[in-house]
Motif scaffolding. Structure first.
Motif, short mmCIF file in Angstrom:
data_model
loop_
_atom_site.label_atom_id
_atom_site.label_comp_id
_atom_site.label_asym_id
_atom_site.label_seq_id
_atom_site.Cartn_x
_atom_site.Cartn_y
_atom_site.Cartn_z
N TYR A 38 9.02 -1.64 7.94
CA TYR A 38 8.41 -2.46 8.30
C TYR A 38 9.12 -3.46 8.88
CZ TYR A 38 6.18 -7.67 8.15
OH TYR A 38 5.85 -8.46 8.32
N SER A 45 1.27 -0.85 7.91
CA SER A 45 2.11 -0.29 8.22
C SER A 45 1.82 0.84 6.28
CB SER A 45 3.72 -1.09 7.69
OG SER A 45 4.41 -0.56 7.58
N LYS A 85 2.66 -5.56 8.99
CA LYS A 85 2.30 -5.39 7.34
C LYS A 85 1.14 -4.52 6.90
CE LYS A 85 4.71 -6.14 3.59
NZ LYS A 85 5.57 -7.85 3.04
#
Ligand code: SAH
Length: 211
Positions: free
Chosen positions: A131, A112, A109
Motif C-alpha cells: 500500500y 489493496s 488502502k
C-alpha cells in the motif's frame, strides 16, 4: 453463478479482437472475474467493459488486461513483475498465472486490502502487496523484468524506468485524463530505453500520494 458459458464467449470475443496468445487467453479463462466485482454487477462480469469498483476506480476491460499482458510477454517468460495500480486485483490474478512472481502496489488502502482478500480466497500465492504511491515503484525488490502500470500518468515516472532490469519492459498508458492516452512499451537495453506505441486507451489517472 455458472460463469462457464459467458467466460467461453469472452475468450472467443478476445480472440476475435486480436488476442492470440494462448497463455493469456487461458489465464483470462481461468480467473473468475465475477469475484472481483460487486454482487450487483456479476451479470456484467464477462462483458468486455470496465466496471466501477468504488473509490472512483474501475476494474479494467478484459480486452485491455489481455492486451497489456500479451504485450508484456511478447519476448517470453518473466520471473518477476511489478504492477502499479492493484485496484480490485483482477489484472494481478491474470498476471500471477503467467509470470513467476508479482509485486503489486496500490495507493487506496481499502482496495489493496480487498484485493489481498480476493486473491487469498482464490489461493493465489505468488503475489506480494504494497500500500503506497506506485509512482516511486517498489525499490526493495527491483530490478524487475517487467513492469505494468494500470493508471495513466502524463509522463512516465523516472523511478519506474530506473527499476526496470536491462532487457526488461514496461507497459504503461501515457496521456492526460481527458485527452489521448496511448499504450506504450518501453524496453531497456544496455545503453538506452526504446519506446513503441500501441492502442489508444482510457485509464484513470496515476495519482500522487496515498489515500
Ligand atoms: N489493475 C486493475 C485496474 C485498476 S484501476 C484491474 O485489474 O482492474 C487503477 C488503479 O490504480 C486504481 O485502483 C488506483 O487507485 C490505482 N492508482 C492510481 N494512482 C496510483 C499510484 N500512484 N500508486 C498506486 N496505485 C495507483
Amino acid at each position: 453463478m455458472n460463469s462457464q458459458h459467458p467466460r467461453e464467449r469472452l475468450i472467443k470475443h478476445l480472440y476475435g479482437y486480436g488476442i492470440k496468445s494462448r497463455l493469456v487467453l487461458e489465464a483470462i479463462r481461468a480467473v473468475p472475474r465475477h469475484l472481483f466485482v460487486d454482487k450487483s454487477l456479476v451479470n456484467y462480469a464477462y462483458a468486455d467493459h470496465p466496471l466501477p469498483i468504488g473509490y472512483g476506480q474501475t476494474i479494467s476491460q478484459p480486452y485491455i488486461v489481455a492486451r497489456m499482458t500479451e504485450i508484456l510477454l511478447q519476448e517470453g517468460h518473466l520471473s518477476k513483475v511489478l504492477e502499479i495500480g492493484t485496484g480490485c486485483g483482477y489484472q494481478t490474478a491474470v498476471l500471477a498465472r503467467v509470470v513467476g512472481k508479482v509485486y503489486t502496489v496500490e495507493r487506496i488502502k481499502n482496495l489493496s486490502l480487498q484485493a489481498r482478500e480476493t486473491l487469498g480466497l482464490l489461493g493465489v500465492k505468488n503475489v506480494e502487496f504494497n500500500y503506497s504511491d506506485g509512482q516511486w515503484g517498489w525499490l526493495d525488490h527491483a530490478p524487475y523484468q517487467g513492469i505494468i502500470v494500470t493508471a495513466a500518468p502524463t509522463k512516465i515516472p523516472q523511478a519506474l524506468l530506473a527499476q526496470l532490469a536491462i532487457g526488461g519492459r514496461l507497459v504503461i498508458p501515457v496521456g492526460p485524463q481527458h485527452g489521448r492516452q496511448v499504450l506504450t512499451k518501453v524496453t531497456r537495453t544496455r545503453t538506452e530505453y526504446e519506446y513503441s506505441s500501441f492502442d489508444d486507451v482510457t485509464f484513470v489517472p496515476l495519482c500522487k500520494g496515498i489515500n
